[in-house]
Write a protein that holds these residues in place. Structure first.
Motif, PDB file in Angstrom:
ATOM      1  N   LEU A   1       0.817  -1.215   0.000  1.00 26.73           N
ATOM      2  CA  LEU A   1       0.000   0.000   0.000  1.00 26.73           C
ATOM      3  C   LEU A   1       0.848   1.263   0.000  1.00 26.73           C
ATOM      4  CD1 LEU A   1      -2.779  -1.068   2.525  1.00 26.73           C
ATOM      5  CD2 LEU A   1      -2.949  -0.934   0.031  1.00 26.73           C
ATOM      6  N   THR A   2       1.915   1.292   0.768  1.00 34.58           N
ATOM      7  CA  THR A   2       2.717   2.507   0.870  1.00 34.58           C
ATOM      8  C   THR A   2       3.582   2.745  -0.359  1.00 34.58           C
ATOM      9  OG1 THR A   2       4.416   1.318   2.111  1.00 34.58           O
ATOM     10  CG2 THR A   2       2.779   2.550   3.388  1.00 34.58           C
TER      11      THR A   2
ATOM     12  N   ARG B   1       3.739  10.061  -1.395  1.00 32.04           N
ATOM     13  CA  ARG B   1       4.181  10.674  -0.131  1.00 32.04           C
ATOM     14  C   ARG B   1       4.761   9.649   0.828  1.00 32.04           C
ATOM     15  NH1 ARG B   1      -1.066  13.113   1.572  1.00 32.04           N
ATOM     16  NH2 ARG B   1      -0.302  12.305   3.536  1.00 32.04           N
ATOM     17  N   LEU B   2       4.343   8.402   0.745  1.00 31.52           N
ATOM     18  CA  LEU B   2       4.787   7.355   1.664  1.00 31.52           C
ATOM     19  C   LEU B   2       5.819   6.430   1.028  1.00 31.52           C
ATOM     20  CD1 LEU B   2       1.321   6.428   3.197  1.00 31.52           C
ATOM     21  CD2 LEU B   2       3.076   7.886   4.185  1.00 31.52           C
ATOM     22  N   ARG B   3       6.418   6.852  -0.056  1.00 32.48           N
ATOM     23  CA  ARG B   3       7.357   5.997  -0.788  1.00 32.48           C
ATOM     24  C   ARG B   3       8.563   5.594   0.064  1.00 32.48           C
ATOM     25  NH1 ARG B   3       7.665   2.336  -4.800  1.00 32.48           N
ATOM     26  NH2 ARG B   3       9.823   2.191  -5.408  1.00 32.48           N
TER      27      ARG B   3
END
Length: 130
Positions: free
Chosen positions: A57-58, A63-65
């Motif tokens: 999911l990330t 932004r959550l890479r």
């Protein structure tokens, strides 16, 4: 130079990865010592699965890479341990050693074969243009 950087240079692993290794070993030893290895293995596999899903999911969110990349390192590091725990749990149900050996070979060789056979989109597009 910070002490954590020195540890990473010497061992090749971050302090977080080293502490995760130690916690996993401690959990497995405690589970074995208290005859609860099956339950501990199931909890560790559930945790591995949740980290794997969180990684999937990330990595899709820009932004959550960075978090996704860290979780990818964690899941890659602990894949073989998770595979061995799955074999332990399967050995309690399946009593055919040849079948267990085949499953083990598939679990250990599977990711390597998939990564070798998978084509990166950048390379495939570059070859078509050439």
């Amino acid at each position: 130079m910070k002490w954590s950087n020195r540890i990473q240079i010497v061992t090749g692993q971050t302090c977080v990865h080293i502490s995760l290794h130690l916690l996993l070993i401690a959990a497995l030893v405690l589970g074995w010592k208290h005859q609860a290895l099956i339950q501990v293995s199931m909890v560790l596999l559930a945790m591995y699965s949740s980290v794997f899903i969180a990684m999937m999911l990330t990595q899709r969110t820009p932004r959550l890479r960075n978090l996704g990349d860290f979780l990818e390192d964690v899941t890659t590091t602990y894949y073989f341990g998770a595979a061995m725990l799955v074999l332990l749990l399967l050995s309690r149900v399946i009593h055919n050693n040849l079948l267990l050996g085949g499953i083990g070979v598939l679990m250990l060789a599977g990711p390597a074969l998939v990564s070798l056979l998978a084509k990166e989109p950048g390379r495939a597009a570059a070859k078509k243009r050439s």
